[in-house]
Write a protein that holds these residues in place. Structure first.
Motif, short mmCIF file in Angstrom:
data_model
loop_
_atom_site.label_atom_id
_atom_site.label_comp_id
_atom_site.label_asym_id
_atom_site.label_seq_id
_atom_site.Cartn_x
_atom_site.Cartn_y
_atom_site.Cartn_z
N SER A 2 0.84 -1.19 0.00
CA SER A 2 0.00 0.00 0.00
C SER A 2 0.88 1.24 0.00
O SER A 2 1.73 1.41 0.88
CB SER A 2 -0.90 -0.01 1.23
N LEU A 3 0.68 2.09 -0.99
CA LEU A 3 1.49 3.30 -1.11
C LEU A 3 0.72 4.49 -0.54
O LEU A 3 -0.49 4.61 -0.75
CB LEU A 3 1.83 3.56 -2.58
N LEU A 7 4.20 10.46 -2.18
CA LEU A 7 5.38 9.61 -2.05
C LEU A 7 6.59 10.35 -2.59
O LEU A 7 6.52 10.94 -3.67
CB LEU A 7 5.15 8.31 -2.84
N LEU A 132 7.78 1.70 -10.02
CA LEU A 132 7.18 2.32 -8.83
C LEU A 132 6.08 3.29 -9.22
O LEU A 132 5.01 3.32 -8.60
CB LEU A 132 8.25 3.03 -8.01
N GLU A 135 2.99 1.37 -10.25
CA GLU A 135 2.30 0.86 -9.06
C GLU A 135 1.52 1.99 -8.37
O GLU A 135 0.38 1.82 -7.94
CB GLU A 135 3.30 0.24 -8.08
N PHE A 136 2.13 3.18 -8.30
CA PHE A 136 1.47 4.34 -7.69
C PHE A 136 0.21 4.71 -8.47
O PHE A 136 -0.84 4.97 -7.89
CB PHE A 136 2.45 5.53 -7.65
N GLU A 139 -2.58 2.15 -7.98
CA GLU A 139 -3.23 2.23 -6.67
C GLU A 139 -4.08 3.49 -6.48
O GLU A 139 -5.09 3.45 -5.81
CB GLU A 139 -2.16 2.17 -5.57
#
Length: 165
Positions: A2-3, A7, A132, A135-136, A139
Motif C-alpha cells: 500500500s502506497l 510519495l 514504482l 504501481e502508484f 493504486e
C-alpha cells in the motif's frame, strides 16, 4: 503493498559540462542521466573527463508523487518512452549550475520551461522508478469522466442589438 497518497522517491542526477562554441558561453551544461541510487561521493564531484567534456554527480533529489497528478503520470507511462525531467539552474555568479528539480509529471515539466536561463532536459525514466510510478498510478488513479457543459441560449434582445431605422 500500500502506497501513501504522497510519495517521495530519491534519485541521483549526472550532469555534463563541455566547452561552449561561442564567445558568450564558456561552458555548456546539460543533465545527462538519472540514477536510482546515488554514488557514494559528494555533490558536484567530477566522475569522468575526456576531450574537454566533464561528467559530474550533480547531486541527489526527490521526485514527489501526488495522487491528484496520476492522470499526468499515466500519460507519461503510456508514451513510447516514459520520461523524467531534470531542471538545472545557473548559479547567480554565472560560473556553474545547481540541481533545482526532478519530475515525472509532464505538466510540471512544462511549467519549468518558463525560466529564461534554466536548463530543462527530458531523459529516459529508469526502470525501477518506472515500475514504482506504475504501481502508484495503479493504486491511486481514479478515471474522471469529462462532461462538456452546454451553454444557455442567449436571448438576442438582451444583447443590446439595435433595431434598424
Amino acid at each position: 503493498m500500500s502506497l501513501p497518497p504522497t510519495l517521495s522517491v530519491p534519485v541521483a542526477v549526472l550532469a555534463e559540462s563541455r566547452p561552449g562554441v561561442t564567445v558568450w558561453q564558456a561552458r555548456v551544461w546539460r543533465p545527462l542521466a538519472v540514477l536510482e541510487e546515488a554514488p557514494p561521493v559528494p555533490a558536484w564531484t567530477r566522475l569522468r573527463e575526456e576531450a574537454g567534456r566533464e561528467v559530474f554527480f550533480a547531486g541527489a533529489a526527490e521526485v514527489t508523487l501526488h495522487r491528484t497528478d496520476t492522470p499526468n503520470y499515466k500519460d507519461n507511462l503510456e508514451a513510447a518512452q516514459p520520461l523524467i525531467w531534470v531542471l538545472l539552474r545557473p548559479e547567480p555568479d554565472g560560473e556553474g549550475v545547481m540541481l533545482q528539480a526532478v519530475t515525472v509529471d509532464p505538466g510540471e515539466a512544462e511549467i519549468f520551461t518558463e525560466g529564461p536561463r534554466d536548463i530543462l532536459e527530458s531523459l529516459p525514466m529508469p526502470p525501477g522508478i518506472q515500475s514504482l510510478l506504475a504501481e502508484f498510478v495503479r493504486e491511486h488513479h481514479v478515471e474522471r469522466v469529462f462532461h462538456k457543459r452546454k451553454r444557455d441560449r442567449q436571448d438576442p434582445d438582451s444583447m443590446g442589438r439595435r433595431q434598424p431605422k
